[in-house]
Scaffold this active site. Structure first.
Site, PDB file in Angstrom:
ATOM      1  N   ILE A  13       0.870  -9.971   7.431  1.00  0.00           N
ATOM      2  CA  ILE A  13      -0.168 -10.441   8.030  1.00  0.00           C
ATOM      3  C   ILE A  13      -0.458 -11.909   8.154  1.00  0.00           C
ATOM      4  O   ILE A  13      -0.836 -12.860   9.080  1.00  0.00           O
ATOM      5  CB  ILE A  13      -1.662  -9.896   7.845  1.00  0.00           C
ATOM      6  N   ASN A  26     -12.524  -8.283  -1.980  1.00  0.00           N
ATOM      7  CA  ASN A  26     -13.294  -7.513  -2.863  1.00  0.00           C
ATOM      8  C   ASN A  26     -14.634  -8.172  -2.948  1.00  0.00           C
ATOM      9  O   ASN A  26     -14.882  -9.313  -2.135  1.00  0.00           O
ATOM     10  CB  ASN A  26     -12.658  -7.528  -4.200  1.00  0.00           C
ATOM     11  N   ASP A  36      -4.983  -9.581  -0.144  1.00  0.00           N
ATOM     12  CA  ASP A  36      -6.004 -10.790  -0.524  1.00  0.00           C
ATOM     13  C   ASP A  36      -5.134 -11.916  -1.239  1.00  0.00           C
ATOM     14  O   ASP A  36      -5.471 -13.124  -0.798  1.00  0.00           O
ATOM     15  CB  ASP A  36      -6.957 -10.263  -1.485  1.00  0.00           C
ATOM     16  N   THR A 120      -6.288   0.971   1.845  1.00  0.00           N
ATOM     17  CA  THR A 120      -5.364   1.851   1.490  1.00  0.00           C
ATOM     18  C   THR A 120      -4.349   1.418   0.347  1.00  0.00           C
ATOM     19  O   THR A 120      -3.490   2.067   0.072  1.00  0.00           O
ATOM     20  CB  THR A 120      -4.376   2.040   2.870  1.00  0.00           C
ATOM     21  N   VAL A 122      -4.891  -0.528  -3.442  1.00  0.00           N
ATOM     22  CA  VAL A 122      -5.539  -0.297  -4.742  1.00  0.00           C
ATOM     23  C   VAL A 122      -6.804   0.422  -4.550  1.00  0.00           C
ATOM     24  O   VAL A 122      -7.181   1.167  -5.605  1.00  0.00           O
ATOM     25  CB  VAL A 122      -5.663  -1.480  -5.776  1.00  0.00           C
ATOM     26  N   TYR A 123      -7.342   0.230  -3.606  1.00  0.00           N
ATOM     27  CA  TYR A 123      -8.684   1.097  -3.354  1.00  0.00           C
ATOM     28  C   TYR A 123      -8.554   2.384  -2.889  1.00  0.00           C
ATOM     29  O   TYR A 123      -9.391   3.263  -2.775  1.00  0.00           O
ATOM     30  CB  TYR A 123      -9.588   0.224  -2.220  1.00  0.00           C
TER      31      TYR A 123
HETATM   32  P1  ADP Z   1      -7.396  -2.680  -0.837  1.00  0.00           P
HETATM   33  O1  ADP Z   1      -8.088  -3.109  -2.092  1.00  0.00           O
HETATM   34  O2  ADP Z   1      -8.457  -2.745   0.365  1.00  0.00           O
HETATM   35  O3  ADP Z   1      -6.759  -1.402  -0.925  1.00  0.00           O
HETATM   36  P2  ADP Z   1      -4.674  -3.996  -0.787  1.00  0.00           P
HETATM   37  O4  ADP Z   1      -4.250  -5.269  -0.620  1.00  0.00           O
HETATM   38  O5  ADP Z   1      -4.446  -3.248  -2.088  1.00  0.00           O
HETATM   39  O6  ADP Z   1      -6.446  -3.642  -0.624  1.00  0.00           O
HETATM   40  O7  ADP Z   1      -3.949  -3.192   0.167  1.00  0.00           O
HETATM   41  C1  ADP Z   1      -4.310  -2.986   1.667  1.00  0.00           C
HETATM   42  C2  ADP Z   1      -3.147  -2.963   2.478  1.00  0.00           C
HETATM   43  O8  ADP Z   1      -2.620  -4.103   2.730  1.00  0.00           O
HETATM   44  C3  ADP Z   1      -2.001  -1.966   1.852  1.00  0.00           C
HETATM   45  O9  ADP Z   1      -1.736  -1.063   3.010  1.00  0.00           O
HETATM   46  C4  ADP Z   1      -1.033  -3.184   1.662  1.00  0.00           C
HETATM   47  O10 ADP Z   1       0.338  -2.314   1.863  1.00  0.00           O
HETATM   48  C5  ADP Z   1      -1.221  -4.086   2.774  1.00  0.00           C
HETATM   49  N1  ADP Z   1      -0.793  -5.442   2.530  1.00  0.00           N
HETATM   50  C6  ADP Z   1      -0.476  -5.926   1.268  1.00  0.00           C
HETATM   51  N2  ADP Z   1       0.110  -7.441   1.442  1.00  0.00           N
HETATM   52  C7  ADP Z   1       0.417  -7.430   2.638  1.00  0.00           C
HETATM   53  C8  ADP Z   1       0.500  -8.594   3.642  1.00  0.00           C
HETATM   54  N3  ADP Z   1       1.212  -9.706   3.223  1.00  0.00           N
HETATM   55  N4  ADP Z   1       0.332  -8.412   5.013  1.00  0.00           N
HETATM   56  C9  ADP Z   1      -0.180  -7.265   5.586  1.00  0.00           C
HETATM   57  N5  ADP Z   1      -0.554  -6.265   4.756  1.00  0.00           N
HETATM   58  C10 ADP Z   1      -0.394  -6.163   3.411  1.00  0.00           C
END
Ligand code: ADP
Length: 169
Positions: A13, A26, A36, A120, A122-123
């Site tokens: 992203i 968070n 994040d 989807t 760590v949450y």
């Molecule tokens: P949350 O705490 O809301 O679950 P995470 O960052 O752990 O947030 O995961 C949310 C989603 O972001 C996951 O599906 C993960 O695969 C995705 N993700 C991680 N890194 C990236 C990135 N660089 N670009 C897009 N999506 C990402």
């Protein structure tokens, strides 16, 4: 059902050339792991400086900052719900993330927005259920507002990509 403004991509992203990217943040909004961390690394430390002025964010809501070194002009920081079994308002809170982010984007004149798969990682929100809520929220937004905005669902992992592909077709 308005699907012509909805796009599905498998991508990082932080590389998206859109007006706003959404961060799955968070509640303290001071950076973290997953998407994040990737957004903060790519945007540079000025993003953290601006986030410090925001005083956090409630679950299901969103706050906006500039994008700094990102191709995107804005980052919309939203706080997804932690999955607690499904009977703790998780669905509504997750939809709220999408809806409030879209509202903020439109208020700031954005014509395109990219969402990660909020909650989807760590949450632990179940991916299929999260995708369903995300698509529902965006379609309801399109039904209730005449604002033309291009929405990109950005999947990072193959499993989410396959789920979205199936649900959107
Ligand atoms: P949350 O705490 O809301 O679950 P995470 O960052 O752990 O947030 O995961 C949310 C989603 O972001 C996951 O599906 C993960 O695969 C995705 N993700 C991680 N890194 C990236 C990135 N660089 N670009 C897009 N999506 C990402």
């Amino acid at each position: 059902m308005e699907l012509s403004n909805i796009h599905l991509v498998k991508a990082d992203i932080t590389r998206m050339e859109v007006d706003a990217i959404v961060n799955a943040a968070n509640r303290i909004l001071l950076g973290g792991g997953g998407v994040d961390g990737a957004i903060h690394r790519a945007a540079g430390k000025e993003l953290l400086e601006e986030c410090k002025t925001l005083e956090g964010c409630e679950t299901g809501l969103a706050k906006i900052t500039k994008g700094y070194k990102l191709p995107a002009s804005y980052v919309i920081h939203t706080v997804g719900p932690v999955w607690r079994g499904g009977n703790n308002n998780e669905d509504e809170l997750l939809k709220g993330c999408y809806t409030t982010s879209l509202q903020l984007a439109v208020e700031h004149g954005c014509q395109s927005i990219a969402f990660p798969n909020i909650s989807t990682g760590v949450y632990r929100f179940p991916k299929r259920r999260a995708a369903y809520q995300a698509i529902e929220a965006v379609m309801q937004f399109f039904n209730n507002s005449k604002s033309p905005i291009e929405v990109y669902f950005v999947c990072f992992d193959e499993e989410n990509y396959r789920i979205y592909h199936e649900l959107l077709n």
